[in-house]
Design an enzyme around this catalytic site. Structure first.
Site, short mmCIF file in Angstrom:
data_model
loop_
_atom_site.label_atom_id
_atom_site.label_comp_id
_atom_site.label_asym_id
_atom_site.label_seq_id
_atom_site.Cartn_x
_atom_site.Cartn_y
_atom_site.Cartn_z
N SER A 147 0.85 -1.19 0.00
CA SER A 147 0.00 0.00 0.00
C SER A 147 0.88 1.23 0.00
O SER A 147 2.06 1.18 0.38
CB SER A 147 -0.89 -0.01 1.25
OG SER A 147 -1.52 1.25 1.44
N TYR A 160 -3.61 0.33 10.10
CA TYR A 160 -3.34 -0.15 8.74
C TYR A 160 -1.94 0.28 8.29
O TYR A 160 -1.18 -0.51 7.72
CB TYR A 160 -4.40 0.39 7.79
CG TYR A 160 -4.33 -0.10 6.37
CD1 TYR A 160 -4.89 -1.33 6.01
CD2 TYR A 160 -3.73 0.66 5.37
CE1 TYR A 160 -4.84 -1.78 4.70
CE2 TYR A 160 -3.68 0.21 4.06
CZ TYR A 160 -4.24 -1.01 3.73
OH TYR A 160 -4.18 -1.46 2.44
#
Length: 256
Positions: A147, A160
């Site tokens: 990511s 996250y």
């Protein structure tokens, strides 16, 4: 090897976690189009069964195994069963992941543990088991869906971000330990792509305007645009690429 065959994956068994929907489903189709025998995974047996049937209707060699990567007692038996029933796993794509948004000072212990368990610990547990066979065979590809949060933070994404940053270093640690066994461990770092999970953001005028200004390409990514990087890392074309993350982000990380 002829250039035309560098990216082929004919008859190679590929396990893709979290692949009954979203980016995982698209990545699985990309591997199947290149000739791989794809093993789909998810926690919902009904949804997984539907995706496998869809793949088979398109002529793909597809299988489905429902197990939860956050439950260690499920992982080892599932991997053993896949290798016994389908074949040795030559490509592993650690794609399963979740996002839970809240300011860090409001994140509960339960939310923190859930996000870390799914995005980081679960991927390690699956990789560790699969790598044991790859080490014996002296061959394998392990690929993580990373990511932009592997590099940058954003408000309300603390757990996250911590998990995906951990994945970046896990990739490097695996490379240091396992590259000697002819195993390549890398990641793909998507920018903002339109999926079921991100559609509400795309439909939000304020967020969409921010993203258009932040992304040099001035658009959202299409999930299919991840397949090229995936095939590079999953095939013989990427045999000397190790410990890296390839960002497919429309240029976000290149710009201030």
């Amino acid at each position: 090897m002829a250039t035309s065959k560098l990216f082929r994956l004919d008859n190679r068994v590929a396990l893709i976690t979290g692949s009954s929907q979203g980016l995982g489903k698209v990545l699985s189709k990309g591997l199947a189009d290149a000739g791989a025998r794809v093993v789909l995974n998810g926690r919902d047996p009904h949804k997984l069964k539907g995706t496998v049937e869809e793949f088979r209707a398109h002529g793909y060699d597809a299988y489905g195994y429902a197990f939860d990567i956050t439950k260690r007692v499920e992982v080892d038996p599932a991997i053993e069963r896949i290798e016994r029933e389908v074949g040795p796993i030559e490509i592993l794509v650690n794609n399963a992941g979740i996002q839970r948004r809240a300011p860090l000072h409001e994140v509960t212990d339960e939310t923190w543990d859930e996000v870390i368990a799914t995005n980081l610990t679960g991927a390690f547990v699956v990789s560790r088991k699969v790598a044991q066979g790859m080490i014996q065979r002296q061959r394998g590809k392990i690929i993580f869906t990373c990511s932009l949060m592997s590099e940058l933070g954003r408000t309300t994404t603390g757990p996250y971000t911590a998990a995906k940053g951990g994945v970046r270093m896990l990739i490097r640690a695996m490379c240091v330990d396992w590259a000697r066994y002819n195993i390549q461990i890398n990641g793909i770092g998507p920018g903002y792509f339109i999926t079921e999970m991100t559609k509400p953001l795309a439909d939000n005028p304020e967020f969409n305007s921010w993203l258009m200004g932040r992304t040099p390409a001035r658009r959202w990514g299409n999930p299919e645009e991840l397949i090229g990087a995936l095939l590079l890392l999953a095939s013989d074309a990427g045999n000397f690429i190790n410990g890296q993350i390839i960002y497919v982000d429309g240029g976000i990380l290149a710009a201030l």
